[in-house]
Design a protein around this motif. Structure first.
Motif, PDB file in Angstrom:
ATOM      1  N   ASP A 117      10.164 -11.957  50.477  1.00 38.91           N
ATOM      2  CA  ASP A 117      11.463 -12.512  50.753  1.00 38.91           C
ATOM      3  C   ASP A 117      11.962 -13.280  49.360  1.00 38.91           C
ATOM      4  O   ASP A 117      12.289 -13.988  49.264  1.00 38.91           O
ATOM      5  CB  ASP A 117      11.482 -13.524  51.766  1.00 38.91           C
ATOM      6  CG  ASP A 117      11.033 -12.887  53.115  1.00 38.91           C
ATOM      7  OD1 ASP A 117      11.428 -12.069  53.593  1.00 38.91           O
ATOM      8  OD2 ASP A 117       9.943 -13.297  53.167  1.00 38.91           O
ATOM      9  N   THR A 118      12.055 -12.232  48.276  1.00 40.25           N
ATOM     10  CA  THR A 118      12.421 -12.582  46.993  1.00 40.25           C
ATOM     11  C   THR A 118      13.414 -11.526  46.150  1.00 40.25           C
ATOM     12  O   THR A 118      13.411 -10.282  46.822  1.00 40.25           O
ATOM     13  CB  THR A 118      11.241 -12.847  46.202  1.00 40.25           C
ATOM     14  OG1 THR A 118      11.637 -13.787  44.972  1.00 40.25           O
ATOM     15  CG2 THR A 118      10.338 -11.710  45.640  1.00 40.25           C
ATOM     16  N   ARG A 119      13.567 -11.613  45.146  1.00 41.72           N
ATOM     17  CA  ARG A 119      14.561 -10.657  44.668  1.00 41.72           C
ATOM     18  C   ARG A 119      13.963 -10.732  43.026  1.00 41.72           C
ATOM     19  O   ARG A 119      14.001 -11.522  42.449  1.00 41.72           O
ATOM     20  CB  ARG A 119      15.719 -10.920  44.774  1.00 41.72           C
ATOM     21  CG  ARG A 119      16.760 -11.988  44.249  1.00 41.72           C
ATOM     22  CD  ARG A 119      18.217 -11.984  44.250  1.00 41.72           C
ATOM     23  NE  ARG A 119      18.733 -12.205  45.380  1.00 41.72           N
ATOM     24  CZ  ARG A 119      19.475 -11.037  46.199  1.00 41.72           C
ATOM     25  NH1 ARG A 119      19.513 -10.047  45.465  1.00 41.72           N
ATOM     26  NH2 ARG A 119      20.091 -11.374  47.184  1.00 41.72           N
ATOM     27  N   ALA A 120      14.439  -9.398  42.308  1.00 41.69           N
ATOM     28  CA  ALA A 120      14.189  -9.355  40.934  1.00 41.69           C
ATOM     29  C   ALA A 120      15.247  -9.863  40.278  1.00 41.69           C
ATOM     30  O   ALA A 120      15.308 -10.407  39.074  1.00 41.69           O
ATOM     31  CB  ALA A 120      13.747  -8.153  40.429  1.00 41.69           C
ATOM     32  N   GLU A 121      16.497  -9.438  40.529  1.00 41.84           N
ATOM     33  CA  GLU A 121      17.886  -9.980  39.771  1.00 41.84           C
ATOM     34  C   GLU A 121      18.169 -11.290  39.714  1.00 41.84           C
ATOM     35  O   GLU A 121      17.707 -12.197  40.462  1.00 41.84           O
ATOM     36  CB  GLU A 121      18.972  -9.297  40.569  1.00 41.84           C
ATOM     37  CG  GLU A 121      19.096  -7.793  40.839  1.00 41.84           C
ATOM     38  CD  GLU A 121      18.339  -7.742  42.376  1.00 41.84           C
ATOM     39  OE1 GLU A 121      18.542  -8.242  43.373  1.00 41.84           O
ATOM     40  OE2 GLU A 121      17.343  -6.698  42.423  1.00 41.84           O
ATOM     41  N   ALA A 122      18.829 -11.573  38.639  1.00 41.18           N
ATOM     42  CA  ALA A 122      19.216 -12.965  38.530  1.00 41.18           C
ATOM     43  C   ALA A 122      20.470 -13.259  39.560  1.00 41.18           C
ATOM     44  O   ALA A 122      20.763 -12.254  40.039  1.00 41.18           O
ATOM     45  CB  ALA A 122      19.722 -13.210  37.036  1.00 41.18           C
ATOM     46  N   ASP A 123      20.831 -14.448  39.614  1.00 43.79           N
ATOM     47  CA  ASP A 123      22.254 -14.797  40.495  1.00 43.79           C
ATOM     48  C   ASP A 123      23.317 -14.313  39.945  1.00 43.79           C
ATOM     49  O   ASP A 123      23.555 -14.228  38.567  1.00 43.79           O
ATOM     50  CB  ASP A 123      22.164 -16.334  40.488  1.00 43.79           C
ATOM     51  CG  ASP A 123      21.267 -17.084  41.417  1.00 43.79           C
ATOM     52  OD1 ASP A 123      20.695 -16.553  42.138  1.00 43.79           O
ATOM     53  OD2 ASP A 123      21.497 -18.349  41.194  1.00 43.79           O
ATOM     54  N   PRO A 124      24.075 -13.656  40.722  1.00 44.24           N
ATOM     55  CA  PRO A 124      25.377 -13.063  40.340  1.00 44.24           C
ATOM     56  C   PRO A 124      26.089 -14.487  39.966  1.00 44.24           C
ATOM     57  O   PRO A 124      25.998 -15.336  40.243  1.00 44.24           O
ATOM     58  CB  PRO A 124      25.897 -12.321  41.437  1.00 44.24           C
ATOM     59  CG  PRO A 124      25.055 -13.045  42.607  1.00 44.24           C
ATOM     60  CD  PRO A 124      23.839 -13.425  42.007  1.00 44.24           C
ATOM     61  N   PRO A 125      27.142 -14.143  39.442  1.00 43.98           N
ATOM     62  CA  PRO A 125      28.222 -15.293  38.897  1.00 43.98           C
ATOM     63  C   PRO A 125      28.612 -16.098  40.096  1.00 43.98           C
ATOM     64  O   PRO A 125      28.474 -17.336  40.143  1.00 43.98           O
ATOM     65  CB  PRO A 125      29.537 -14.657  38.317  1.00 43.98           C
ATOM     66  CG  PRO A 125      29.224 -13.204  37.826  1.00 43.98           C
ATOM     67  CD  PRO A 125      27.994 -12.856  38.750  1.00 43.98           C
ATOM     68  N   GLU A 126      28.918 -15.651  41.088  1.00 45.87           N
ATOM     69  CA  GLU A 126      29.222 -16.600  42.468  1.00 45.87           C
ATOM     70  C   GLU A 126      28.007 -17.371  42.918  1.00 45.87           C
ATOM     71  O   GLU A 126      28.091 -18.483  43.446  1.00 45.87           O
ATOM     72  CB  GLU A 126      29.915 -15.746  43.610  1.00 45.87           C
ATOM     73  CG  GLU A 126      29.311 -14.845  44.276  1.00 45.87           C
ATOM     74  CD  GLU A 126      29.005 -13.305  43.552  1.00 45.87           C
ATOM     75  OE1 GLU A 126      29.312 -13.398  42.562  1.00 45.87           O
ATOM     76  OE2 GLU A 126      28.702 -12.412  44.322  1.00 45.87           O
ATOM     77  N   GLY A 127      26.732 -16.662  42.781  1.00 48.56           N
ATOM     78  CA  GLY A 127      25.563 -17.580  43.293  1.00 48.56           C
ATOM     79  C   GLY A 127      25.409 -18.537  42.137  1.00 48.56           C
ATOM     80  O   GLY A 127      24.995 -19.564  42.591  1.00 48.56           O
ATOM     81  N   LYS A 128      25.667 -18.305  40.863  1.00 49.45           N
ATOM     82  CA  LYS A 128      25.473 -19.530  39.649  1.00 49.45           C
ATOM     83  C   LYS A 128      26.385 -20.432  40.178  1.00 49.45           C
ATOM     84  O   LYS A 128      25.941 -21.836  40.054  1.00 49.45           O
ATOM     85  CB  LYS A 128      25.788 -18.930  38.648  1.00 49.45           C
ATOM     86  CG  LYS A 128      24.465 -17.876  37.939  1.00 49.45           C
ATOM     87  CD  LYS A 128      24.586 -17.563  36.403  1.00 49.45           C
ATOM     88  CE  LYS A 128      23.673 -16.695  35.931  1.00 49.45           C
ATOM     89  NZ  LYS A 128      22.545 -17.103  35.732  1.00 49.45           N
ATOM     90  N   ARG A 129      27.504 -19.978  40.628  1.00 47.49           N
ATOM     91  CA  ARG A 129      28.486 -21.419  41.031  1.00 47.49           C
ATOM     92  C   ARG A 129      27.981 -22.005  41.927  1.00 47.49           C
ATOM     93  O   ARG A 129      28.079 -23.260  42.040  1.00 47.49           O
ATOM     94  CB  ARG A 129      29.871 -20.607  41.209  1.00 47.49           C
ATOM     95  CG  ARG A 129      31.021 -21.038  40.197  1.00 47.49           C
ATOM     96  CD  ARG A 129      32.377 -20.380  40.442  1.00 47.49           C
ATOM     97  NE  ARG A 129      32.602 -19.278  41.328  1.00 47.49           N
ATOM     98  CZ  ARG A 129      32.764 -18.150  41.101  1.00 47.49           C
ATOM     99  NH1 ARG A 129      32.729 -17.822  39.714  1.00 47.49           N
ATOM    100  NH2 ARG A 129      32.754 -17.045  41.675  1.00 47.49           N
ATOM    101  N   ALA A 130      27.517 -21.270  42.902  1.00 40.24           N
ATOM    102  CA  ALA A 130      26.986 -22.179  44.230  1.00 40.24           C
ATOM    103  C   ALA A 130      26.000 -22.995  44.088  1.00 40.24           C
ATOM    104  O   ALA A 130      25.874 -24.070  44.455  1.00 40.24           O
ATOM    105  CB  ALA A 130      26.532 -21.255  45.298  1.00 40.24           C
TER     106      ALA A 130
END
Ligand code: MLT
Length: 246
Positions: free
Chosen positions: A101-114
């Motif tokens: 239950d994980t992911r390789a990508e970094a957070d997208p901009p809205e994820g970073k904001r959150a």
């Protein structure tokens, strides 16, 4: 001296080692080690770490303390982010990887904001609000109706310190994209994902599998993001099968 393969668990956010309590039945096939990351569970009072590298240091310290040189390393969600960083820094510690239950990508901009909003909430004394908004995303629809599962998740998140939560949110915000790391992973790798995981959905797991040559993917039915507690029997069967092959 035990000759069973060491299997070391790295928990997610905002949780603790009891995320893997139901995996104890695997002790007949592996030497199990789980521990609390700084800021969480029984380690809530330890000073917060800086970045994913700080958590990697905590993992290697736990391995050293248990005199384990190489292990099968199993990380769930943030635990997976930590294992990608560990792989970049000290791949020799990993005999095999289990990425749940994980992911390789970094957070997208809205994820970073959150993440930054979350940090601001904790600092403003609104930690309860942050956690209350987060918990429903961790579980699948059926698990949300299971009081014993909800109680475990509530207890884990209540144990975390404010500083621990802030440090983890900052580390997740800052983590690099691990997509390019995937091709360098050359140890046996099992990827697990809850069929109903909305935080790191099956598509994210399939992207990891596509990037790691020879990796295996199993979807866990009846589970959201916290597969190890939502459907432990399916997770344990998958782990048992994988351990028999590595
Ligand atoms: C976790 O379970 O560790 C977190 O939900 C991961 C995240 O928020 O990206």
């Amino acid at each position: 001296m035990s000759h069973r393969l060491p299997l070391v668990f790295v928990h997610g956010f905002p949780l603790d080692r009891t995320l893997f309590a139901d995996q104890e039945e695997l002790s007949d096939v592996a030497r199990l080690l789980s521990f609390d990351l700084p800021g969480f569970g029984a380690a809530a009072n330890l000073p917060p770490v800086a970045g994913m590298a700080g958590y990697v240091d905590a993992v290697t310290a736990a391995l050293d303390a248990a005199r384990i040189e190489r292990a099968v390393l199993c990380g769930l969600s943030m635990g997976g982010y930590i294992l990608f960083e560990l792989w970049r820094r000290c791949p020799e510690r990993a005999a095999a990887l289990i990425l749940c239950d994980t992911r390789a990508e970094a957070d997208p901009p809205e994820g970073k904001r959150a993440r930054l909003e979350g940090i601001a909430k904790v600092r403003a004394g609104e930690r309860a609000e942050l956690i209350a908004g987060y918990l429903p995303k961790l579980l699948g629809p059926a698990s949300l109706q299971r009081e014993e599962v909800m109680a475990r998740v509530r207890a884990m998140s209540a144990a975390a310190s404010d500083q621990g939560i802030v440090a983890a949110l900052q580390a997740m915000h800052d983590r690099p994209d691990s997509t390019l790391t995937l091709a360098s992973i050359r140890v046996p790798t099992l990827i697990l994902v809850g069929e109903e995981d909305s935080l790191t959905p099956p598509a994210a797991a399939r992207a990891i599998q596509a990037g790691i040559a020879g990796s295996e993917l199993q979807e866990i039915p009846g589970a959201g993001h916290l597969t190890t507690i939502e459907n432990p029997s399916a997770v344990n069967a998958a782990l048992r099968g994988f351990l028999a092959r590595v």
